[in-house]
Design an enzyme around this catalytic site. Sequence first.
Site, PDB file in Angstrom:
ATOM      1  N   ILE A 269      13.853  25.993  64.551  1.00 54.59           N
ATOM      2  CA  ILE A 269      14.908  26.905  64.098  1.00 54.59           C
ATOM      3  C   ILE A 269      15.946  26.170  63.256  1.00 54.59           C
ATOM      4  CG2 ILE A 269      16.198  26.638  66.265  1.00 54.59           C
ATOM      5  CD1 ILE A 269      17.012  29.673  65.895  1.00 54.59           C
ATOM      6  N   CYS A 270      16.492  26.889  62.295  1.00 59.09           N
ATOM      7  CA  CYS A 270      17.616  26.452  61.480  1.00 59.09           C
ATOM      8  C   CYS A 270      17.252  25.245  60.607  1.00 59.09           C
ATOM      9  CB  CYS A 270      18.826  26.180  62.376  1.00 59.09           C
ATOM     10  SG  CYS A 270      20.414  26.291  61.531  1.00 59.09           S
ATOM     11  N   HIS A 271      17.847  24.082  60.843  1.00 56.50           N
ATOM     12  CA  HIS A 271      17.562  22.879  60.068  1.00 56.50           C
ATOM     13  C   HIS A 271      16.376  22.075  60.608  1.00 56.50           C
ATOM     14  CE1 HIS A 271      21.623  23.749  58.624  1.00 56.50           C
ATOM     15  NE2 HIS A 271      21.369  22.974  57.591  1.00 56.50           N
TER      16      HIS A 271
END
Length: 179
Positions: A105-107
């Site tokens: 998730i995300c970065h």
Amino acid sequence: MRVAFLVAPEGAEQIELTDPWNAVKDAGGTPVLLSTDGDTVQAFNHLDKADTFPVDRLVSQAQPSEFDGLVLPGGVANPDFLRTDEKAVAFVKGFFDAGLPVAAICHAPWTLVEADVVRGRVLTSYPSLRTDIRNAGGTWVDEQVKVCDHDNNKLITSREPDDLEAFDKAFLAEFGAGG
């Protein structure tokens, strides 16, 4: 269901660690916190220090075959640290080599880029990773959650903390918990 959570000694976005962690526990699974060094990890709420969490094992002491899946929480610093650690990168790549599902998730897809496992896959992430993913041979999409089945394993990705409910449901289903 036994799920590895891999984070650096500091820099993981706390909610991206704790929310999926609790989802695994609520589904009757066993989450295992792995890190590259130390007895605890320092989580963050964006750029501010948040809580610390005890490390269950070092990544150098673990094998992908011990787990049903891998969760990679984001945070800007967390995946940046992980992608510079050869053992962490090899551990992540090992899940793909074994055909085991991975959720990021995300970065967190920065670590996937370093492990050279995004080529030919469709995934999402925090928008600032779009160019990195494309340069690594992946196709970036702006979706709440994306499940990609490629080369005999599943990759589940999401963009940001606002997507956690959909992320948890998707990765639990792919990890064998039924969502």
